[in-house]
Enzyme design. Structure first.
Site, PDB file in Angstrom:
ATOM      1  N   GLY A  28       2.600   2.097  10.728  1.00 47.04           N
ATOM      2  CA  GLY A  28       3.590   3.165  10.603  1.00 47.04           C
ATOM      3  C   GLY A  28       4.311   3.484  11.898  1.00 47.04           C
ATOM      4  N   GLU A  53      -5.524  -4.867  10.275  1.00 46.66           N
ATOM      5  CA  GLU A  53      -4.475  -3.888  10.543  1.00 46.66           C
ATOM      6  C   GLU A  53      -4.741  -3.164  11.858  1.00 46.66           C
ATOM      7  OE1 GLU A  53      -2.426  -2.750   6.564  1.00 46.66           O
ATOM      8  OE2 GLU A  53      -4.046  -1.338   6.922  1.00 46.66           O
ATOM      9  N   SER A  79       3.406  -2.428  10.179  1.00 48.27           N
ATOM     10  CA  SER A  79       4.847  -2.566  10.393  1.00 48.27           C
ATOM     11  C   SER A  79       5.406  -3.929   9.993  1.00 48.27           C
ATOM     12  CB  SER A  79       5.203  -2.224  11.847  1.00 48.27           C
ATOM     13  OG  SER A  79       4.849  -0.878  12.136  1.00 48.27           O
ATOM     14  N   GLY A 108       2.897  -1.243   4.200  1.00 50.24           N
ATOM     15  CA  GLY A 108       2.991   0.184   3.909  1.00 50.24           C
ATOM     16  C   GLY A 108       4.425   0.582   3.602  1.00 50.24           C
ATOM     17  N   GLY A 109       5.096   1.153   4.574  1.00 49.39           N
ATOM     18  CA  GLY A 109       6.440   1.711   4.402  1.00 49.39           C
ATOM     19  C   GLY A 109       7.421   0.796   3.676  1.00 49.39           C
ATOM     20  N   ASN A 147       0.879  -1.168   0.000  1.00 55.67           N
ATOM     21  CA  ASN A 147       0.000   0.000   0.000  1.00 55.67           C
ATOM     22  C   ASN A 147       0.916   1.217   0.000  1.00 55.67           C
ATOM     23  OD1 ASN A 147      -1.754   2.087   0.462  1.00 55.67           O
ATOM     24  ND2 ASN A 147      -2.414   1.413   2.501  1.00 55.67           N
ATOM     25  N   TRP A 148       1.009   1.847  -1.160  1.00 55.50           N
ATOM     26  CA  TRP A 148       1.962   2.966  -1.303  1.00 55.50           C
ATOM     27  C   TRP A 148       1.482   4.225  -0.582  1.00 55.50           C
ATOM     28  CZ3 TRP A 148       4.012   3.042  -7.093  1.00 55.50           C
ATOM     29  CH2 TRP A 148       4.672   1.834  -7.359  1.00 55.50           C
ATOM     30  N   HIS A 199      -9.474   1.381   4.600  1.00 57.63           N
ATOM     31  CA  HIS A 199      -8.217   1.518   5.346  1.00 57.63           C
ATOM     32  C   HIS A 199      -8.464   2.447   6.537  1.00 57.63           C
ATOM     33  CE1 HIS A 199      -4.121   2.525   6.434  1.00 57.63           C
ATOM     34  NE2 HIS A 199      -3.757   1.430   5.791  1.00 57.63           N
TER      35      HIS A 199
HETATM   36  P1  13P Z   1       3.079   0.185   7.608  1.00 55.17           P
HETATM   37  O1  13P Z   1       3.541  -1.109   6.995  1.00 55.17           O
HETATM   38  O2  13P Z   1       3.850   1.373   7.135  1.00 55.17           O
HETATM   39  O3  13P Z   1       2.959   0.078   9.101  1.00 55.17           O
HETATM   40  O4  13P Z   1       1.589   0.435   7.060  1.00 55.17           O
HETATM   41  C1  13P Z   1       0.669  -0.585   7.146  1.00 55.17           C
HETATM   42  C2  13P Z   1      -0.534  -0.213   6.372  1.00 55.17           C
HETATM   43  O5  13P Z   1      -1.267   0.676   6.727  1.00 55.17           O
HETATM   44  C3  13P Z   1      -0.792  -0.934   5.125  1.00 55.17           C
HETATM   45  O6  13P Z   1      -2.047  -0.650   4.638  1.00 55.17           O
END
Ligand code: 13P
Length: 249
Positions: free
Chosen positions: A173, A167, A213, A234-235, A10-11, A95
């Site tokens: 994050g 999530e 994460s 995400g990241g 997920n960018w 989300h």
């Molecule tokens: P992170 O992997 O940056 O914690 O984000 C998770 C996320 O929200 C994916 O949709």
């Protein structure tokens, strides 16, 4: 039959169109996999260049959001038909960032899930609790409410083809991943909820991801859990590490 793992990036609001093309080129060989489905969920403006950039690879493209109406005066919104026509196959719905910052509620999300399915898109439906809810001991009650509301009127057959992403909001994050036990417990709870709402076959078929994460170091242990069928990342989806997450074994 064993469920096939699915790892989606997920960018979020990252990557300009030219950066997106460069990232696709950088990741191309790293994300090759025979047995894991790989998806890049990208900002709307990156969809066209990313669909082009991943042609001929194992990567599928997803959107981060969509609107449920067919077409018309909804300034700034994107329809399911637009996504399909552009070559998108998946769409993230609900989300926590959209629920929180953009005040999307379960009634709206239910409409989006149904519209996405009707258009032939595969929804990645997100759910998750806040830290306060976890500490109050209402995690599973909250998630069951989200799932039941968001899937109202969705058929068993449709659910079998969907993805649900668990999530926990406190893990997004923050670098604070849920423990493997916490993640597995909730993903198992979601599967039980699906069994109650539908049947055992549907619960067996639906794929449930963990997100929050996820990184190259923790993916293998998380994805080895019986009820975790991959991750929503995400990241770490914005760098070469994403290849290690896809090839976690
Ligand atoms: P992170 O992997 O940056 O914690 O984000 C998770 C996320 O929200 C994916 O949709």
């Amino acid at each position: 039959m064993a469920r096939r793992k699915i790892v989606a990036g997920n960018w979020k609001m990252n990557m300009t169109p030219s950066q997106a093309k460069a990232l696709c080129a950088e990741l191309k060989d790293l994300v090759k996999s025979e047995d894991v489905d790989v998806v890049y969920c990208v900002p709307a403006i990156d969809i066209v260049p990313v669909v082009e950039a991943v042609k001929g690879t194992n990567v599928k493209v997803g959107a981060e959001n969509m609107y449920f109406e067919e077409k018309g005066a909804y300034t700034g919104e994107i329809s399911a038909a637009m996504l399909v026509d552009a070559g998108v196959e998946y769409v993230i719905i609900g989300h926590s960032e959209r629920r929180d910052y953009f005040k999307e509620d379960d009634c709206l999300l239910n409409k989006k899930v149904k519209k996405a399915l009707e258009a032939g898109l595969i929804p990645i439906l997100c759910c998750g609790e806040t830290l306060e809810q976890r500490e109050m001991g209402v995690t599973m009650d909250w998630i069951r409410l989200q799932i039941k509301s968001d899937l109202a009127g969705v058929t068993a057959e449709q659910v079998q083809g969907m993805i649900i992403a668990y999530e926990p909001i406190w893990a997004i994050g923050t670098g604070k991943t849920a423990t493997t036990e916490q993640a597995e417990e909730v993903c198992k709870g979601i599967r039980m909820c699906i069994e109650e709402m539908y049947d055992a076959q549907t619960a067996e078929a639906v794929r449930i991801q963990y997100g929050g994460s996820v990184n190259a170091a923790n993916a293998a242990e998380l994805f080895a859990q019986p009820n975790i069928d991959g991750g929503l990342v995400g990241g770490a989806s914005l760098k070469a590490d994403f290849g290690k997450i896809v090839n976690y074994k």
